[in-house]
Design an enzyme around this catalytic site. Structure first.
Site: not given
Ligand code: PLP
Length: 535
Positions: A282, A380-382, A419, A458, A487
């Protein structure tokens, strides 16, 4: 190389007709137009107004065989730098922490390969993400499977493979028990807790407040724990929470960590296998790192410089005004200086918070003290691993001037960068090469104007950026939408029968196509009544 010097002393548009956020307006830019020469991050930099990804001039990438516009361009160096920032912060924390990449941010297998090579776990939210991870050779013990609505086959695959399974609700606990009974599996379970914390982000990316569809609420928790205790094939190994995305306050992580740690301590005697604390992802990224310094802030800085005659700050400030530094880099550079800290704090109140966001180090420092040393923590960052590693490179199709609005119409759209339309999110947009329109005689073409940057879809929601101050681009000019590594591609669509674009991974002077562009045939092959394929 064509170096265009912009000389223009009056602006060619009546700004009063525009509804402009003054934060983006910068008269200095309008008048002088210094060529950009700055490092944005380790992956991207401007040299004499040309944007480079590592060693490649991005406008040249559009001339490569089989590459057409728009295209996502990723920097390998920047992804690795993002991983290393986390790793350094984790090491310094003195706690047992494991990094897990959240695959939904970007599932390109080449990017997953990079994450795996750096020893990351993978956090998944669907059975197909799970299949992909297993196909790539990810060990089940290094996979976290999450979801508030899992199908039976997904739970079955997760339990059969032996991944860490997040249980999200009473019904998900019952479903997991049923699947384990039928298949004779033992499930390694983490409970996803809803800690009821407001992460202060857009409502659509807030996931851990009361009323959220995610996680087990305080009222339901005892029932879920009871179910887990009575069925011996459920091995309770951890607790999990994920309170949202684009979080800019480390304090929020501290709050959620506290809730989880308290529960962890309370439940350890009841569940002897409990050892994992999964704190979710997050962390945001500085989407506004390249904006101009708001006009009102300029007086603040100039006044301080005049007052104290501080040479170093004056030099940095001059570099900011002459397009040799981004605003974020300037702020970071003045912060540690004796007189800089004061200016930094004054500016920090006035520049948007997306300009400077906390780093992994700030996140870890805020939580490491409260983590029990014996716990194994998963982060668990994305977004913060891949978001700033890519641009969407597009071409300008044309411009439209009108009394109310000016438009730059590009070939990229909401189908590639959803986004802004979905969350009102900001993505920085800049020309990726000097505009040749500046050579034209028409005076208004030689100054920066305020534009909405829009795509061809459109739908009036199809905009990439609003009220952006940019030079008038020539038709065909390459243009970059920044911070599109997370994303964007993964949320892409075929709306308007647009094909999903190719993805390129740049590694120094090497460019690899890591996803080819979709074709018309790719799109049509699933339809049963289309003459080319139905016989
Ligand atoms: C989407 C998600 C993340 C990653 O969130 P980011 O904002 O991309 O870091 C981590 N854990 C869970 C369970 C998620 O659904």
């Amino acid at each position: 190389m064509v170096v265009v010097t912009y000389t223009r002393t009056e602006c060619g548009v009546d700004f009063k007709n525009h509804d402009i956020t003054l934060a983006v307006l910068n008269m200095e830019d309008i008048i002088h137009g210094h060529p950009k020469n700055f490092q944005i991050n380790l992956g991207f930099q401007y040299e004499e107004d040309y944007l480079y990804c590592e060693d490649m001039r991005v406008c040249d990438l559009l001339n490569l065989k089989d590459v057409s516009s728009p295209v996502y361009v990723y920097s390998k160096k920047q992804i690795e730098a993002n991983i290393n920032k986390y790793k350094t912060a984790m090491k310094n924390s003195g706690r047992n922490i494991q990094l897990s990449y959240s695959v939904k941010a970007n599932m390109n297998p080449s990017i997953l390969e990079l994450m795996r090579n750096h020893g990351l776990f993978l956090t998944l939210v669907s059975g197909h993400e799970l299949r992909l991870a297993l196909d790539l050779g990810q060990e089940p013990g290094k996979i976290v499977f999450n979801g508030n609505g899992k199908m039976n086959w997904e739970v079955d695959l997760a339990c059969r493979s032996g991944v860490l399974l997040n249980v999200d609700s009473i019904f998900n606990m019952r479903q997991t028990i049923d699947v384990c009974k039928a298949g004779g599996y033992v499930a390694n379970v983490l409970f996803r807790i809803n800690p009821d914390i407001n992460p202060n982000v857009h409502g659509y990316v807030s996931t851990g407040q009361e009323g959220s569809k995610f996680g087990i609420s305080a009222d339901e928790l005892e029932e879920v724990l009871e179910m887990a205790t009575t069925f011996e094939k459920i091995r309770v190994v951890g607790l999990h929470c994920h309170i949202g995305s684009t979080i800019r306050e480390p304090e929020k992580f501290k709050q959620s960590t506290r809730v989880l740690v308290d529960l962890f301590n309370k439940l350890r005697s009841r569940f002897p296998d409990l050892y994992v604390l999964n704190l979710g992802g997050g962390l945001s990224i500085p989407y506004k790192s390249q904006i101009s310094l708001p006009q009102k802030c300029k007086q603040v800085v100039q006044c301080e410089i005049d007052k104290n005659d501080d040479q170093e700050i004056a030099r940095l400030y001059d570099n900011l005004l002459t397009s040799k530094l981004t605003l974020s880099t300037f702020l970071e550079a003045i912060k540690p200086l004796p007189r800089g800290k004061e200016i930094f704090l004054k500016l920090q109140e006035q520049v948007p918070s997306e300009c400077l966001v906390p780093e992994p180090n700030d996140l870890l420092s805020s939580i490491s003290d409260i983590i029990p040393p014996e716990a194994k923590v998963i982060l668990e960052p994305g977004r913060s691993l891949v978001g700033n590693s890519a641009i969407l490179l597009s071409r300008v199709l044309g411009t439209k001037l009108s009394k109310k609005k000016n438009f730059i119409v590009i070939d990229g759209a909401m189908t590639e960068v959803i986004r802004p339309c979905l969350y009102g999110a900001y993505h920085h947009v800049e020309l990726a090469e000097p505009s040749r329109a500046a050579h034209l005689q028409n005076a208004s073409d030689q100054s920066k104007l305020v534009w909405d940057v829009v795509g061809p879809v459109c739908e009036s929601a199809d905009f990439i950026g609003k009220d952006r101050l940019l030079f008038t681009p020539h038709e065909g000019c390459s243009i970059a939408v920044f911070d599109t590594g997370a994303y964007c591609s993964s949320m892409g669509s075929n709306y308007n029968m647009r094909v999903r674009p190719a993805e390129l991974l740049v590694d120094g002077e090497k460019v690899k196509v890591i996803r080819r562009s979709e074709t018309f045939e790719d799109m049509m092959k699933l339809y049963t009544n289309y003459y080319c394929f139905s016989q």
